[in-house]
Scaffold this motif. Structure first.
Motif, PDB file in Angstrom:
ATOM      1  N   TYR A 154       0.814  -1.208   0.000  1.00 32.54           N
ATOM      2  CA  TYR A 154       0.000   0.000   0.000  1.00 32.54           C
ATOM      3  C   TYR A 154       0.851   1.264   0.000  1.00 32.54           C
ATOM      4  O   TYR A 154       0.379   2.346   0.348  1.00 32.54           O
ATOM      5  N   GLN A 161       1.065  -5.342   3.637  1.00 28.43           N
ATOM      6  CA  GLN A 161       0.143  -5.936   4.614  1.00 28.43           C
ATOM      7  C   GLN A 161      -0.549  -7.163   4.028  1.00 28.43           C
ATOM      8  O   GLN A 161      -0.700  -7.289   2.810  1.00 28.43           O
ATOM      9  N   ARG A 162      -0.998  -8.054   4.912  1.00 30.33           N
ATOM     10  CA  ARG A 162      -1.827  -9.187   4.518  1.00 30.33           C
ATOM     11  C   ARG A 162      -3.252  -8.692   4.349  1.00 30.33           C
ATOM     12  O   ARG A 162      -3.751  -7.902   5.149  1.00 30.33           O
ATOM     13  N   VAL A 163      -3.911  -9.191   3.295  1.00 33.75           N
ATOM     14  CA  VAL A 163      -5.251  -8.713   2.988  1.00 33.75           C
ATOM     15  C   VAL A 163      -6.026  -9.819   2.290  1.00 33.75           C
ATOM     16  O   VAL A 163      -5.443 -10.696   1.648  1.00 33.75           O
ATOM     17  N   ALA A 168      -8.787  -6.361  -1.587  1.00 35.86           N
ATOM     18  CA  ALA A 168      -7.575  -5.541  -1.462  1.00 35.86           C
ATOM     19  C   ALA A 168      -7.823  -4.083  -1.828  1.00 35.86           C
ATOM     20  O   ALA A 168      -7.135  -3.195  -1.325  1.00 35.86           O
ATOM     21  N   PRO A 174      -6.923  -3.261   5.588  1.00 32.91           N
ATOM     22  CA  PRO A 174      -6.527  -4.619   5.201  1.00 32.91           C
ATOM     23  C   PRO A 174      -6.739  -5.658   6.293  1.00 32.91           C
ATOM     24  O   PRO A 174      -7.201  -6.774   6.015  1.00 32.91           O
ATOM     25  N   SER A 175      -6.427  -5.313   7.520  1.00 31.49           N
ATOM     26  CA  SER A 175      -6.559  -6.286   8.611  1.00 31.49           C
ATOM     27  C   SER A 175      -8.012  -6.717   8.823  1.00 31.49           C
ATOM     28  O   SER A 175      -8.281  -7.859   9.189  1.00 31.49           O
ATOM     29  N   THR A 177     -10.311  -6.962   6.469  1.00 31.29           N
ATOM     30  CA  THR A 177     -10.769  -7.821   5.371  1.00 31.29           C
ATOM     31  C   THR A 177     -10.474  -9.284   5.635  1.00 31.29           C
ATOM     32  O   THR A 177     -11.114 -10.170   5.056  1.00 31.29           O
TER      33      THR A 177
END
Length: 200
Positions: A154, A161-163, A168, A174-175, A177
């Motif tokens: 991002y 980040q993990r998404v 996305a 993101p967290s 989602t």
């Protein structure tokens, strides 16, 4: 004919149902030669797909990048093979049979369908010469559709980040989602069918 499917039974009740299936198999069965189980084996069904349709519905979607371009989700949800599930019937007596089977599972880049086992029974009770009722009970162990997260950059504001791959470009952080990642059981995880048969 009556047919009912229970999808949202608590885990402890599913375990009780599985135990009940096993006990009924043992108590209801009449003594039979060891080779009868294999000799009377019948292939009941071969089902292709199942929860694969969920992956297919995601595969045709697309996401957006920060530069305004679009990209297809087929990179995440396409697979070279589909989950195949086999169901067999092994007769124990004239009125009682054991249902059993398995599923091969399926895997894509960002999802998987777990391999599965199926166990249950079919109990038939004659009423008259041309009438009878049958009770089928089965449960599927495994076979879950499990979705995996993506990693997205991002930029200077959000960093890497993990998404959820499908979200996305959503307005959610993101967290958050990640809460929407699929973890879905097979539709026939617990199946109960009571049928009335009449032969003309």
């Amino acid at each position: 004919m009556a047919r009912r499917r229970a999808d949202h039974i608590p885990h402890w009740k599913r375990a009780d149902l599985l135990s009940a299936c096993a006990c009924l198999c043992l108590l209801s069965a009449q003594p039979a030669p060891a080779d009868t189980f294999a000799e009377g084996l019948t292939l009941v069904s071969v089902d292709v797909g199942g929860l694969s349709s969920l992956a297919s519905s995601y595969e045709i979607l697309s996401g957006g990048l920060s530069d305004g371009s679009r990209y297809s989700f087929d990179r995440y949800y396409a697979s070279d093979y589909q989950d195949i599930r086999f169901t067999m019937l092994s007769p124990v007596s004239e009125t009682f049979g054991i249902l059993w089977g398995f599923g091969t599972g399926e895997r894509g880049n960002k999802y998987r369908i777990d391999p599965s086992l199926k166990i249950g029974f079919v109990l038939t009770e004659p009423i008259t010469k041309n009438e009878w009722v049958s009770l089928s009970v089965s449960t599927v162990i495994g076979g879950y559709f499990r979705e995996e997260a993506c990693t997205a950059d991002y930029g200077a504001i959000g960093g890497v980040q993990r998404v959820n791959c499908r979200m996305a470009d959503s307005i959610l952080p993101p967290s958050e989602t990640l809460e929407y990642l699929e973890n879905r059981p097979p539709e026939d995880q617990v199946f109960i069918s009571l049928r009335y048969h009449l032969r003309f």
